[in-house]
Design a protein around this motif. Structure first.
Motif, mmCIF file in Angstrom:
data_model
loop_
_atom_site.group_PDB
_atom_site.id
_atom_site.type_symbol
_atom_site.label_atom_id
_atom_site.label_comp_id
_atom_site.label_asym_id
_atom_site.label_seq_id
_atom_site.Cartn_x
_atom_site.Cartn_y
_atom_site.Cartn_z
ATOM 1 N N ALA A 414 -5.289 10.150 1.444
ATOM 2 C CA ALA A 414 -3.841 9.955 1.469
ATOM 3 C C ALA A 414 -3.388 9.255 0.200
ATOM 4 O O ALA A 414 -4.057 8.338 -0.286
ATOM 5 C CB ALA A 414 -3.439 9.129 2.693
ATOM 6 N N VAL A 415 -2.255 9.692 -0.348
ATOM 7 C CA VAL A 415 -1.643 9.033 -1.503
ATOM 8 C C VAL A 415 -0.135 9.009 -1.301
ATOM 9 O O VAL A 415 0.425 9.871 -0.624
ATOM 10 C CB VAL A 415 -1.964 9.747 -2.842
ATOM 11 C CG1 VAL A 415 -3.447 9.683 -3.165
ATOM 12 C CG2 VAL A 415 -1.475 11.193 -2.822
ATOM 13 N N SER A 426 -3.362 4.530 -2.279
ATOM 14 C CA SER A 426 -4.387 5.512 -1.961
ATOM 15 C C SER A 426 -5.220 5.007 -0.801
ATOM 16 O O SER A 426 -5.540 3.823 -0.707
ATOM 17 C CB SER A 426 -5.293 5.768 -3.171
ATOM 18 O OG SER A 426 -6.006 4.587 -3.536
ATOM 19 N N GLY A 427 -5.556 5.918 0.100
ATOM 20 C CA GLY A 427 -6.392 5.578 1.235
ATOM 21 C C GLY A 427 -7.629 6.443 1.247
ATOM 22 O O GLY A 427 -7.535 7.669 1.135
ATOM 23 N N GLY A 428 -8.791 5.832 1.312
ATOM 24 C CA GLY A 428 -10.021 6.599 1.272
ATOM 25 C C GLY A 428 -11.180 5.847 1.861
ATOM 26 O O GLY A 428 -11.135 5.375 2.989
ATOM 27 N N GLN A 453 -11.941 4.775 8.368
ATOM 28 C CA GLN A 453 -11.427 5.381 7.148
ATOM 29 C C GLN A 453 -9.983 5.849 7.336
ATOM 30 O O GLN A 453 -9.666 6.541 8.303
ATOM 31 C CB GLN A 453 -12.299 6.575 6.751
ATOM 32 C CG GLN A 453 -11.939 7.170 5.397
ATOM 33 C CD GLN A 453 -12.812 8.363 5.068
ATOM 34 O OE1 GLN A 453 -13.078 9.200 5.927
ATOM 35 N NE2 GLN A 453 -13.289 8.435 3.846
ATOM 36 N N PRO A 454 -9.061 5.492 6.425
ATOM 37 C CA PRO A 454 -7.666 5.931 6.547
ATOM 38 C C PRO A 454 -7.527 7.417 6.249
ATOM 39 O O PRO A 454 -8.087 7.914 5.272
ATOM 40 C CB PRO A 454 -6.935 5.081 5.514
ATOM 41 C CG PRO A 454 -7.984 4.742 4.495
ATOM 42 C CD PRO A 454 -9.263 4.601 5.261
ATOM 43 N N ILE A 455 -6.797 8.116 7.086
ATOM 44 C CA ILE A 455 -6.559 9.537 6.866
ATOM 45 C C ILE A 455 -5.086 9.843 6.646
ATOM 46 O O ILE A 455 -4.731 10.941 6.227
ATOM 47 C CB ILE A 455 -7.085 10.369 8.047
ATOM 48 C CG1 ILE A 455 -6.417 9.934 9.348
ATOM 49 C CG2 ILE A 455 -8.596 10.276 8.137
ATOM 50 C CD1 ILE A 455 -6.783 10.816 10.531
ATOM 51 N N SER A 456 -4.215 8.865 6.930
ATOM 52 C CA SER A 456 -2.786 9.060 6.714
ATOM 53 C C SER A 456 -2.149 7.695 6.511
ATOM 54 O O SER A 456 -2.625 6.689 7.054
ATOM 55 C CB SER A 456 -2.143 9.760 7.912
ATOM 56 O OG SER A 456 -0.739 9.858 7.743
ATOM 57 N N GLN A 469 -2.988 5.383 9.524
ATOM 58 C CA GLN A 469 -3.670 6.067 10.618
ATOM 59 C C GLN A 469 -5.137 6.162 10.233
ATOM 60 O O GLN A 469 -5.482 6.651 9.156
ATOM 61 C CB GLN A 469 -3.102 7.468 10.798
ATOM 62 C CG GLN A 469 -3.952 8.395 11.644
ATOM 63 C CD GLN A 469 -3.561 8.378 13.097
ATOM 64 O OE1 GLN A 469 -2.385 8.340 13.425
ATOM 65 N NE2 GLN A 469 -4.532 8.412 13.977
ATOM 66 N N SER A 470 -6.014 5.663 11.067
ATOM 67 C CA SER A 470 -7.446 5.690 10.802
ATOM 68 C C SER A 470 -8.097 6.866 11.498
ATOM 69 O O SER A 470 -7.550 7.431 12.452
ATOM 70 C CB SER A 470 -8.098 4.382 11.271
ATOM 71 O OG SER A 470 -7.559 3.276 10.584
ATOM 72 N N SER A 471 -9.280 7.223 11.029
ATOM 73 C CA SER A 471 -9.995 8.361 11.605
ATOM 74 C C SER A 471 -10.370 8.124 13.066
ATOM 75 O O SER A 471 -10.565 9.079 13.824
ATOM 76 C CB SER A 471 -11.250 8.654 10.787
ATOM 77 O OG SER A 471 -12.092 7.512 10.729
#
Length: 695
Positions: A414-415, A426-428, A453-456, A469-471
């Protein structure tokens, strides 16, 4: 829909978002900066400069601020001489490459001695303040004169531009290319003497703002074609830019303009311009010829030296005649688009990137490699497909990475940009989200302790809160300034893989439970506000319309694109038609005016939909992988698609034509975002980096 409120930075006068706390162009705080372990606290800039330079100079007052410098009036103590002190803002002094260029080019410019080039007396660094002392001039720059008083008389223009051409010729003979010649860098003193400013920082300012690879892009409207391409430039590039200044001086307009920087760059490369005499009949034919020769796309066909251009102006003899372009045919390739003037109401007409067929335009090239391009929106029963390969005739230019925001240990899922465009997020990997400063690329804040891990993620409209939003399905609300967790809104919402803020910032939209149910949560309390109708299948993507009326969602099972009423949570319709064969809708976006919806899916296509009718308008095809991310440009003229094929593509919404390919990601693209002003694009990918792009 009303446009985002904007304002001018009081220091550098660049346009920024009204809510901006710090200028993304000059790096100056517009209010007291936050105190964090990374940025620390900032002293009053004028006090800091005054104290640092007190032994040599007495600071009297601030004169103004340019894009990359603060200018003070001072007195050189040992000589009692008035000087202008140009100082780099503290927000830029950490950039070693910029500082090296600033001082190296300042020393080079100090070797120039010409009556129409500002004289540099001294340069250096004292107590962390990097400065340049130059002659103090009183007057107005040419851009200000034209803006306030209208076009300059052609005879007066010769008296202003010819000396600058001679000055450039002198500088070029001394191995110095300016690279940022523009009307705001031409000072006209109170006695009428034109003086070329900003030798010595043109390179530095451009590098800081636009590149770290040696490619220097000045101000887009004044760039030569070779400069726009990122090629090596020489004296003739400066002369092209001076031709733009002359055009502006005698017409009151610029040859190439547009609401989007990429559009301006494209026009410089491929379009013609309105002949000056059509805008101002008082311009003599010989001067129109001079301008036309300056603005030729091919550098070999322009004036080759500043002295040659000065002679042409002073003798009123342009030399060998060159074709005067028209509004329907330019001096660029036959495939270039039509140059547009105004809409008849004194307003710039809508930017176009590619030439329309007909109306006397040269014949468009035949489609290659399956390319299909349409010039108008399709009819109700005729959705169009637009495809393009990287080597197709419609492909114009590959853009390059400005910088990489490194530090993520895993995929970047996510960016996003802050509302004022100053920061990127950035989320990764490493179960965190990082906040970066766009101008410098520095890491400013880290949001740790995410559940997984952040996905959104999304920023609130005021930029003060972050939702992630995390996985594992956790939805968390964060305070941006401190990086602290405010509250957890939901847990185990694994069937909804996206979250976002409502346009007013009062609600967060996300999942609730593991069945694909959507829910609006109150930002202030964390309480559930609206439960959407049962959806009962995974949702991969979500977005709000700009007016807050609608929600768009993309399915992760049936390939459905669904429109919801945000206030009631009721489903309005699903979008299904034509070549819609997707199983996963990875990403969705609303156009700024809310008329169109954009979707990206697993069948390697992005699609444009009419929101009101649910009709498929066109498909953007050309990717060789999943289309995982989509976005609209802030002006709604372009659609952006990012794919697992490691490419980001920019499409013209009106014609469906492929405009640019962003080629540089080392792995699949998971996320993309436009900056609020359309100047930059972020991409996040599986190569663990966030890339910042610009034309």
């Amino acid at each position: 829909m009303s446009e985002e409120a904007r304002k001018r930075c009081p220091y550098c006068h660049e346009e920024i978002m009204a809510a901006a706390r710090k200028c993304k162009h000059c790096g100056e705080w517009l209010e007291d900066p936050p105190t964090t372990s990374t940025t620390g606290s900032f002293a009053n800039p004028e006090t800091m400069v005054s104290e640092a330079l007190s032994e040599q100079y007495e600071i009297e007052r601030e004169l103004g601020r340019g894009g990359m410098a603060i200018v003070y009036k001072g007195v050189q103590r040992n000589l009692g001489r008035a000087v202008a002190l140009k100082v780099l803002p503290q927000g830029m002094t950490h950039d070693k490459k910029l500082l090296e260029r600033f001082h190296r080019e300042a020393k080079s410019a100090a070797m120039l001695s010409h009556p129409h080039i500002v004289t540099i007396f001294d340069e250096g660094e004292t107590k962390g303040v990097h400065y340049m002392a130059m002659e103090y001039l009183t007057g107005r720059d040419l851009h200000e004169i034209v803006q306030e008083s209208g076009p300059v008389d052609p005879g007066e223009a010769v008296g202003l531009i010819a000396p600058i051409a001679s000055a450039l010729g002198y500088a070029h003979r001394n191995d110095t290319v300016h690279r940022d010649v523009k009307s705001s860098n031409v000072m006209v003193t109170d006695t009428g003497r034109p003086v070329l400013m900003d030798f010595g920082i043109a390179y530095a300012s451009s590098e800081s703002r636009l590149t770290q690879t040696g490619t220097v892009l000045g101000t887009p409207e004044y760039m030569s074609p070779e400069q726009a391409r990122g090629n090596e430039v020489d004296a003739r590039s400066d002369l092209y830019s001076l031709g733009v200044v002359l055009y502006e001086a005698v017409t009151g307009r610029l040859p190439h303009t547009g609401g989007h920087p990429m559009s301006v760059v494209y026009k410089v490369l491929h379009e013609s311009y309105t002949p000056p005499r059509q805008l101002n009949p008082d311009i003599p034919e010989w001067m129109e010829q001079v301008i036309a020769k300056c603005l030729l796309k091919d550098a070999d066909e322009r004036y080759q030296t500043g002295e040659e251009l000065a002679e042409a102006l002073e003798s009123e003899d342009p030399g060998e005649a060159v074709p005067i372009p028209t509004a329907s045919s330019g001096d660029g390739p036959a495939t270039g688009p039509v140059e547009l003037g105004d809409d008849g109401n004194g307003q710039p007409s809508k930017t176009q990137v590619f030439r329309n067929e007909g109306d006397g335009a040269p014949e468009a090239p035949a489609a290659q490699d399956g390319d299909v391009a349409t010039d108008t929106m399709p009819s109700d029963d005729d959705p169009q497909t637009s495809t393009a390969e990287p080597d197709a005739a419609t492909q114009r230019q590959r853009l390059r990475i400005v910088r990489s925001l490194e530090g993520s240990a895993d995929w970047v899922n996510a960016v996003t940009f802050s509302p004022d465009g100053q920061y990127a997020l950035s989320g990764g990997g490493q179960d965190n989200i990082k906040l970066w400063e766009v101008v410098t690329g520095n890491e400013v804040q880290v949001f740790n302790d995410l559940e997984s891990q952040p996905i959104s993620m999304a920023l609130s409209p005021d930029g003060e809160q972050l939702v992630s939003q995390s996985s594992s399905g956790g939805i968390q609300l964060w305070d941006v300034a401190s990086g602290d967790l405010v509250r957890t809104l939901a847990e185990g919402s694994e069937a909804v893989l996206a979250t976002t803020f409502s346009p007013d910032g009062k609600h967060v939209l996300s999942g609730n439970g593991n069945d694909g149910s959507l829910c609006l949560w109150e930002t202030a309390t964390g309480k559930e506000a609206v439960a959407f109708d049962d959806h009962m299948e995974a949702i991969f993507s979500l977005t709000f319309s700009a007016d807050g009326r609608y929600v768009l969602s993309g399915s992760g099972q049936s390939g459905k694109l669904s429109l919801w009423d945000a206030s009631s949570g009721a489903m309005i319709r699903t979008f299904e038609q034509g070549d819609w064969e997707a199983t996963y809708v990875f990403s969705v976006a609303f156009s700024p005016d809310g008329k169109y919806a954009l979707s990206g899916s697993d069948d390697m296509a992005a699609r444009l939909w009419d929101v009101e009718s649910g009709r498929l308008l066109r498909s953007f095809k050309g990717h060789s992988g999943l289309v995982i991310a989509v976005a609209f440009s802030p002006d709604g003229q372009f659609a952006l698609s990012g794919s697992s094929d490691m490419k980001v593509r920019l499409w013209n919404v009106d014609t469906g034509q492929l405009s640019y390919v962003f080629d540089g990601d080392a792995a699949g693209v998971n996320a993309i975002a436009f900056s609020p002003d359309g100047r930059y694009i972020l991409s996040g990918s599986k190569d663990s980096n966030v890339h910042l792009w610009t034309p």
